[in-house]
Structures are given as structure tokens and as C-alpha cells.
Design a protein around this motif. Sequence first.
Motif, PDB file in Angstrom:
ATOM      1  N   PHE A  45     -76.770 -34.390 -18.231  1.00 14.02           N
ATOM      2  CA  PHE A  45     -76.722 -35.062 -16.936  1.00 14.02           C
ATOM      3  C   PHE A  45     -77.988 -35.056 -16.457  1.00 14.02           C
ATOM      4  N   PRO A  46     -78.605 -36.442 -15.868  1.00 21.48           N
ATOM      5  CA  PRO A  46     -77.380 -37.381 -15.647  1.00 21.48           C
ATOM      6  C   PRO A  46     -76.968 -38.064 -16.840  1.00 21.48           C
ATOM      7  N   SER A  47     -75.868 -38.947 -16.500  1.00 21.96           N
ATOM      8  CA  SER A  47     -75.386 -39.836 -17.673  1.00 21.96           C
ATOM      9  C   SER A  47     -76.027 -41.124 -17.640  1.00 21.96           C
ATOM     10  N   HIS A  48     -76.532 -41.514 -16.437  1.00 26.08           N
ATOM     11  CA  HIS A  48     -77.504 -42.674 -16.450  1.00 26.08           C
ATOM     12  C   HIS A  48     -78.749 -42.479 -15.147  1.00 26.08           C
ATOM     13  N   SER A  49     -79.871 -43.005 -15.485  1.00 24.87           N
ATOM     14  CA  SER A  49     -80.714 -42.692 -14.739  1.00 24.87           C
ATOM     15  C   SER A  49     -81.600 -44.165 -14.700  1.00 24.87           C
ATOM     16  N   VAL A  50     -81.686 -44.676 -13.604  1.00 23.08           N
ATOM     17  CA  VAL A  50     -82.730 -45.965 -13.343  1.00 23.08           C
ATOM     18  C   VAL A  50     -83.981 -45.369 -12.631  1.00 23.08           C
ATOM     19  N   ILE A  51     -85.292 -45.394 -13.004  1.00 22.00           N
ATOM     20  CA  ILE A  51     -86.243 -45.270 -12.330  1.00 22.00           C
ATOM     21  C   ILE A  51     -87.479 -46.259 -12.390  1.00 22.00           C
ATOM     22  N   GLU A  56     -92.582 -44.546 -18.626  1.00 17.02           N
ATOM     23  CA  GLU A  56     -93.330 -46.120 -18.946  1.00 17.02           C
ATOM     24  C   GLU A  56     -91.988 -46.880 -19.230  1.00 17.02           C
ATOM     25  N   LEU A  57     -92.224 -48.329 -19.491  1.00 18.39           N
ATOM     26  CA  LEU A  57     -91.191 -49.085 -19.772  1.00 18.39           C
ATOM     27  C   LEU A  57     -90.514 -48.911 -21.137  1.00 18.39           C
ATOM     28  N   GLU A  58     -91.320 -48.393 -21.989  1.00 19.21           N
ATOM     29  CA  GLU A  58     -90.835 -48.058 -23.388  1.00 19.21           C
ATOM     30  C   GLU A  58     -90.250 -46.728 -23.673  1.00 19.21           C
ATOM     31  N   ARG A  77     -78.651 -42.292 -20.311  1.00 23.32           N
ATOM     32  CA  ARG A  77     -79.248 -43.620 -20.560  1.00 23.32           C
ATOM     33  C   ARG A  77     -80.045 -43.616 -19.443  1.00 23.32           C
ATOM     34  N   LEU A  78     -81.466 -43.882 -19.839  1.00 25.53           N
ATOM     35  CA  LEU A  78     -82.802 -43.944 -19.219  1.00 25.53           C
ATOM     36  C   LEU A  78     -83.056 -45.442 -19.168  1.00 25.53           C
ATOM     37  N   THR A  79     -83.117 -45.975 -17.937  1.00 25.12           N
ATOM     38  CA  THR A  79     -83.840 -47.237 -17.839  1.00 25.12           C
ATOM     39  C   THR A  79     -85.164 -47.191 -16.745  1.00 25.12           C
ATOM     40  N   VAL A  80     -86.217 -47.589 -17.385  1.00 18.48           N
ATOM     41  CA  VAL A  80     -87.419 -47.589 -16.582  1.00 18.48           C
ATOM     42  C   VAL A  80     -87.681 -49.204 -16.168  1.00 18.48           C
ATOM     43  N   VAL A  81     -87.759 -49.498 -14.978  1.00 22.55           N
ATOM     44  CA  VAL A  81     -88.145 -50.759 -14.623  1.00 22.55           C
ATOM     45  C   VAL A  81     -89.350 -50.892 -13.761  1.00 22.55           C
TER      46      VAL A  81
END
Lengths: 113, 112
Positions: A7-13, A83-85, A109-113
Motif C-alpha cells: 500500500f497504497p495501491s495508487h499514488s499520484v504526487i 521525478e517524472l521518470e 501504481r505511482l504517478t508523478v505529475v
Amino acid sequence: EAGVTQFPSHSVIEKGQTVTLRCDPISGHDNLYWYRRVMGKEIKFLLHFVKESKQDESGMPNNRFLAERTGGTYSTLKVQPAELEDSGVYFCASSQNRGDGYTFGSGTRLTVV
Amino acid sequence: GENVEQHPSTLSVQEGDSAVIKCTYSDSASNYFPWYKQELGKRPQLIIDIRSNVGEKKDQRIAVTLNKTAKHFSLHITETQPEDSAVYFCAASLGSWGKLQFGAGTQVVVTP
């Protein structure tokens, strides 16, 4: 028997922020691995713990990544600053003995925006 | 270091037909070759594995073959069913501590 839990299952930062991922391996599994899959490519090795010790961290991309496994139980993987990558799916896996087949967690699932 | 190549990247088969996925590896010291199946949104699951002292292993509709001389191994799925649709990953061991090098995955679609 409980499986490998992440956890978490998803993270958007946002870029520059810090994120900490957690993995709880199967109880009694000394070997804990972190892997990452980026943009539909292969699953790539990051590092391997045996109990609380880092056996191999040759896959860690750079010093923005820090993994710990205090007490030889759960593990955390911190990315600071993100970082985005770094976006991708981070998998944890565990096994009782080295060379055994792994049991994977469901991934973060990590998403960096 | 070890390099694992996996082909094809996508595979579409009719229900009931066979599916074959092939992988090659570069490190002759690799001695453990697992296959994982990942259904959409789920975790990769070990479906079959083979060690270097064995040439073939079968489990119901799934079989894996290993050619150490040629450094390639293959997954065979017979009598495919819609629930076989998933991404399949091959992997080869790196050293003796359980680290794996994965292929890029094969998206298998079984159409009824």
C-alpha cells in the motif's frame, strides 16, 4: 496464509514531493524483493533484502530511492524527491528461501505529475 | 549482465488453439526460469517454473521447455480458454540469491 500486501495501491504526487511505499511480505519469508515496471516495459529488479539486511541493491536507480526493512518484517521504499521518470508500478515480492518462486504483491501504481 | 528477450509482444489466439511464447537469455549461469501470469489489475502469479537440470515440465495445459545449449525456453499453453488472457512474463535467475531478470511480457488474448 495472508499474501504479500502493498500500500497504497495508487499514488499520484507532484514532481519534487516525497512518497513512501510499503510492503508486508508473507510472514516468515526472509527474502523480500522490490521490482518496478515502467511504461509497459519489463519488470526490473531494484533490490533484495534478506531479513533486515540489503543483500543486493544494484538495481536502485539513484540516491533518491531509499529502502528499509527494519526488524526484518515489512519494508518501505521512499522516493525523495520524486521525478517524472519514477512513474510506474512498484512490485514487492517475497520468498522463504532464495531461489524459490516469488509471491508478488499487487503493486503500487505511482504517478508523478 | 543478464538480458532476457521475450517474443511475441502480443499474441492473439482462438479459443481451443495453442499458444507459444519464447524467451532467450544471455547468461549461461542462469539456472532457474519461472513464468508469471498477470491478469489485468492483479498481481503477477507464478504459473510454472523450470530449473536448468530439467528439459521439460508440464502442469495440466501448461508446459515449459528449456534448451540450455541454445539458451532459450518456451511456454506452451494448450486448449486455450478465455481465462488464459493475460500478460505473461518469463524470467531468468541472476546469480544464486534469487534476483530475476524479466522479459518484457507477452499480452495474450484468447478470443471465443
